[in-house]
Design a protein around this motif. Structure first.
Motif, short mmCIF file in Angstrom:
data_model
loop_
_atom_site.label_atom_id
_atom_site.label_comp_id
_atom_site.label_asym_id
_atom_site.label_seq_id
_atom_site.Cartn_x
_atom_site.Cartn_y
_atom_site.Cartn_z
N SER A 1 -39.74 -0.41 -10.49
CA SER A 1 -39.39 0.99 -10.97
C SER A 1 -37.68 0.97 -11.37
N GLY A 2 -37.32 2.04 -12.26
CA GLY A 2 -35.92 2.05 -12.32
C GLY A 2 -35.11 2.45 -11.00
N SER A 3 -35.61 2.69 -10.08
CA SER A 3 -34.91 2.80 -8.87
C SER A 3 -34.58 1.70 -7.88
N THR A 4 -35.46 0.58 -8.45
CA THR A 4 -35.37 -0.61 -7.64
C THR A 4 -34.19 -1.56 -8.03
N VAL A 5 -33.54 -2.15 -7.00
CA VAL A 5 -32.69 -3.23 -7.41
C VAL A 5 -32.98 -4.58 -6.66
N MET A 6 -34.05 -4.85 -6.15
CA MET A 6 -34.37 -6.12 -5.25
C MET A 6 -35.95 -6.16 -5.49
N GLY A 7 -36.20 -7.58 -5.89
CA GLY A 7 -37.67 -7.71 -5.97
C GLY A 7 -37.96 -9.36 -5.57
N SER A 8 -39.44 -9.73 -5.21
CA SER A 8 -39.66 -10.95 -5.12
C SER A 8 -40.81 -11.60 -6.13
N LEU A 9 -40.60 -12.79 -6.41
CA LEU A 9 -41.63 -13.17 -7.22
C LEU A 9 -42.42 -14.40 -6.30
N SER A 10 -43.58 -14.55 -6.33
CA SER A 10 -44.51 -15.76 -5.86
C SER A 10 -46.02 -15.35 -6.40
N PRO A 11 -46.72 -16.42 -6.19
CA PRO A 11 -46.49 -17.75 -5.70
C PRO A 11 -45.74 -18.69 -6.88
N LEU A 12 -44.60 -19.35 -6.29
CA LEU A 12 -44.24 -20.44 -6.82
C LEU A 12 -44.35 -21.93 -6.63
N SER A 13 -44.00 -22.73 -7.38
CA SER A 13 -43.96 -24.10 -6.96
C SER A 13 -42.81 -24.62 -6.03
N PRO A 14 -43.15 -25.45 -5.11
CA PRO A 14 -42.17 -25.90 -4.13
C PRO A 14 -41.26 -26.99 -5.03
N ASN A 15 -40.08 -27.28 -4.72
CA ASN A 15 -39.05 -28.18 -5.14
C ASN A 15 -39.00 -28.00 -6.38
N THR A 16 -38.91 -26.84 -7.13
CA THR A 16 -39.05 -26.56 -8.59
C THR A 16 -37.78 -25.71 -9.07
N LEU A 17 -37.05 -26.16 -10.16
CA LEU A 17 -35.96 -25.24 -10.66
C LEU A 17 -36.50 -24.16 -11.56
N TYR A 18 -36.15 -23.11 -11.30
CA TYR A 18 -36.63 -21.83 -12.15
C TYR A 18 -35.50 -21.15 -12.62
N THR A 19 -35.82 -20.35 -13.84
CA THR A 19 -34.71 -19.60 -14.27
C THR A 19 -35.18 -18.14 -14.17
N VAL A 20 -34.58 -17.44 -13.08
CA VAL A 20 -34.80 -15.97 -13.02
C VAL A 20 -34.03 -15.20 -13.90
N LYS A 21 -34.90 -14.09 -14.44
CA LYS A 21 -34.44 -13.17 -15.28
C LYS A 21 -34.86 -11.97 -15.20
#
Length: 813
Positions: free
Chosen positions: A64-84
């Motif tokens: 929502s427009g009032s949120t300023v923090m969030g998490s993403l999962s599941p991801l792959s271990p030991n992998t370089l991600y671009t977070v956007k």
């Protein structure tokens, strides 16, 4: 610390638009948590994570427009991600702003394979290795005691330290890379082992070691192992209900390493501890005792050394002892008690303690020295040394040494010895007693100092009129000298350490008997020294009078209490000294110069010396007469008298005397103005020179004649043919006269005949003012300059002298 949120670590920002920014907050093996800034007008935010080098599908979420923090999962271990993150409008179709960042996920979670505790303060954990992991975090927890600790290790197995003994811990492990740490692994519980025992040990005997410790909680048994150093010989012991163990059957003087371990109820051994303990040495043997003889009498003890001894102690039956360090097996006991039977034992010692004593050895000591030595000197130079008898002595030796190094011996079976003791020396004496065992120690050292010798070269001399100086050579043995001077009515004493003395405040003109007595603190004074004589200088005379016999001669008289003496009188002036001598009480000094001041003193002289001078008496001779007296007449009635200064004169009275009257003046100067002089009169010139104390000298000089009187009533008359007549009135016999006319343009002079009262001046120019002077001329042709001048005006009548008018007069310039 791992497990806590981190700010953007190693994040590469790829923002390409303004208005919003994103950062990675935390990372695990399968999760990335991001936070971003708000954007005005955004109704929602889209968060996505796209692997950079992987075929895995992107992961995204909507917030929502009032949120300023969030998490993403599941991801792959030991992998370089671009977070956007993208800010979306209300229709969720338009991207208002976006930002992105790169971040690596943590490695996979490792598994614990095994955990062991081999020390009471640490646990070693073995775990699986994870791809991409740079290090691992070991975690230990105990909720009961509130304990939490993490340790970073590079690989498996890893050890976590600083734990408490015999305590249960919950263990987990996490893998770590540049992105962060993984989640903790499945936990394993493991207890640390018991701590090490606190051992103390000693060796109560040469074949026994006793080990003691404090009991440990949770320990059910204890095991000990004693190993002889340098061999494989082992002795193993177990204990359950005791905390003390005696290890017996050991070798004397040998080191043993003792290892001890406590066991818990599960049969797990705790930390072990090893101590080192030596057994006590064996008793020394083959003890040998040898008596030493001479002044340093004692006993030398030798023995066979034993294994493991650090040192040895030798003890006698009367409590004397000596010690030595291994490997030395020799010791000296000194001094011994004389005439005694002794028992000696030897004990070895090391860090465990002393051994049992050796078998005792017995021996007999040397004889005792004589006591109560004393010296008597019945007459100077003959001394006898006495001492008390000692039982069981075969003979005695008396040793006498003089302080200059000379030595003497005296062997005798009696208790006395005679020797020569000359004056001024200190003698040191001791006595030895002898028997079959040898010599005793020296007896008490006795020293005796004979009285100092008398000085043989005493010299008495006069230092000053009432002081005698006494000198002599230094006397051996003398510490102080008493010097006494006596004349029957008084005694003067002087004490000094130097071989000289000055006896002052003596009475003048006296003969004194002088005795020098040398003394020392130990032997006293030598009162047999012979006397010497010394005489003081004569007494000073007292001047009674100094009388003038005439102007150049004085007589001096004095009084004196001396006997036969020669007296000298001295007159001391600024430039000269006059003297006279006499055997009596007066003397006369002639030919004294005028105007001289003297100090008169008198002194007496005898064979002993010269007295101090008497108090001085002043003497002044009459002043000298002035020389070069000059009288000059300044005016008709006033004369100026000058003279040269006279030696000794302070003031002068100058007189001009004549039958017609006198003139006198009193002055401090060397000149005088005398008035009321009568012209044409002969005067007698005299003078009195007076000193500052009133002494006078009468002085007479050649006569003085005043000049002739000046003419009076001088008049000028006009004559014919430009001639003017000068006329005057004479006062007595004028003698020669000079007439001068001084005008502005012409000067005229005429000289009349003696006795004539006028003089004619011809060819006078008219129309001028003339100064006219008529003055007597002295016999030497000098014209008197102080006669009055008259002024006349001469007018012209045609070409001839006209009227002559008197204009006034003035004194001589």
């Amino acid at each position: 610390m791992a497990g806590q949120p981190r700010e953007r670590d190693n994040v590469k920002s790829l923002s390409f638009s303004l208005g919003i920014s994103v950062s990675v907050y935390t990372v695990t093996s399968k999760t990335i948590t991001a936070r971003w800034t708000r954007h005005a007008g955004a109704s929602s935010y889209k968060l996505s994570a796209t692997p950079n080098n992987s075929q895995h599908a992107p992961v995204f979420a909507q917030f929502s427009g009032s949120t300023v923090m969030g998490s993403l999962s599941p991801l792959s271990p030991n992998t370089l991600y671009t977070v956007k993150v993208e800010a979306m409008d209300t229709n969720m179709l338009t991207v208002l702003a976006s930002d992105q960042a790169e971040r690596m996920t943590a490695p996979k979670i490792p598994d614990i394979l095994e955990a062991n505790s081999k020390q009471s303060t640490s646990i070693t954990v073995e775990f699986t290795s994870m791809p991409g992991a740079l290090s691992y975090i070991l975690r230990a927890e105990n909720e009961d005691i509130g304990f939490f600790q993490e340790s970073e290790v590079s690989e498996s197995p890893g050890t976590i330290s600083n734990l408490q003994p015999y305590t249960m811990y919950t263990l987990s492990v996490m893998s770590v890379n540049t992105g962060g740490r993984s989640q903790p692994s499945l936990t394993v519980e493991k207890r640390t082992v018991l701590e090490a025992l606190q051992l103390t040990s000693d060796s109560p005997g040469n074949n026994t070691i006793t080990v003691t410790w404090e009991p440990l909680e949770h320990a059910v048994r204890y095991s000990l192992c004693a190993i002889k150093e340098g061999s494989d010989e082992r002795i193993k012991l177990n204990a359950t209900d005791t905390n003390t163990v005696n290890i017996t059957g050991l070798e004397p003087g040998t080191y043993y390493s003792i290892k001890a371990t406590a066991w818990d109820p599960s049969g797990t051994p705790g930390d072990d501890v090893t101590i080192r303990q030596i057994t006590r040495p064996s008793s020394p043997w083959d003890v040998d005792v040898i008596m030493t003889r001479g002044r340093s009498s004692g006993v030398a003890v030798n023995w066979e050394g034993v294994q493991g001894a650090d040192g040895y102690t030798v003890l006698t039956s009367n409590g004397m002892n000596c010690s030595t360090y291994s490997p030395s097996t020799y010791c000296m006991i000194s001094p011994l008690e004389c005439g005694e039977n002794y028992t000696i034992i030897v004990t070895a010692k090391n860090a465990a303690g002393p051994s049992s004593p050796s078998e005792p050895e017995e021996f007999l000591s040397f004889p005792c020295p004589p006591e109560s030595s004393r010296l008597v000197e019945p007459e100077p130079g003959n001394c006898t040394l006495h001492w008390s008898e000692v039982p069981g002595v075969d003979f005695y030796t008396a040793f006498v040494k003089r302080d200059d190094g000379m030595e003497r011996w005296c062997n005798t079976t009696t208790t006395g010895c005679n020797f020569y003791c000359n004056c001024g020396y200190t003698f040191f004496m001791t006595v030895f007693s002898y028997n079959q065992a040898g010599s005793s120690p020296p007896g008490a050292l006795l020293n005796y100092t004979t009285i100092p010798c008398c000085p043989e070269d005493v010299a008495v001399s006069l230092l000053s009129t009432e002081t005698l100086k006494i000198n002599w050579s230094t006397i051996r043995g003398a510490e102080v000298y008493q010097t006494k001077a006596a004349d029957g009515s008084e005694i003067i004493l002087c004490n000094d350490t130097a071989p000289m003395c000055a006896l002052s405040d003596l009475t003048c003109n006296r003969n004194y008997t002088v005795v020098v007595t040398p003394c020392s603190e130990l032997s006293g004074c030598n009162h047999t020294c012979k006397p010497h004589t010394g005489e003081t200088a004569p007494c000073s005379p007292k001047i009674l009078s100094v009388t003038h016999v005439n102007a150049a001669t004085v007589n001096v008289s004095w009084s004196s209490t001396n006997g036969e003496a020669t007296y000298s009188v001295k007159l001391t002036g600024d430039k000269e000294i006059q003297t006279c001598q006499s055997m009596g009480m007066s003397c006369t000094i002639p030919n004294l110069p005028c105007g001289t001041v003297y100090e008169v003193t008198a002194s007496a002289k005898t064979s002993a010396g010269t007295s101090l001078p008497s108090y001085s008496v002043p003497l002044e001779t009459a002043p000298c007469c002035p020389e070069n007296v000059t009288v000059m007449q300044k005016t008709q009635s006033m004369s100026h008298v000058t003279w040269s200064p006279a030696t000794g004169a302070e003031s002068y009275i100058t007189s001009l005397a004549s039958p017609r009257g006198d003139a006198k003046c009193h002055t401090l100067d060397d000149y005088c103005i005398l008035g009321c002089i009568t012209c044409g009169t002969n005067y007698t010139v005299s003078m009195e020179a007076i000193s500052r104390t009133g002494h006078k000298s009468e002085c007479t000089y050649h006569g003085f004649s005043s000049s002739a009187c000046c003419p009076s009533n001088v008049r000028l008359y006009r004559m014919s043919n430009n001639t003017i007549r000068v006329h005057w009135r004479s006062s007595g016999n004028l003698g020669n006269v000079s007439v001068d006319l001084r005008g502005a343009y012409s000067n005229y002079t005429c000289t009349p005949a003696i006795g004539v009262n006028s003089c004619d001046v011809s060819k006078v120019e008219c129309g001028d003012v003339y100064t006219v002077v008529v003055a007597p001329v002295s016999k030497d042709g000098t014209k008197i300059e102080f006669c009055a001048k008259r002024i006349y005006s001469v007018s012209c009548a045609g070409n001839h002298v006209g009227m002559v008018v008197y204009r006034g007069k003035r004194s001589v310039d």
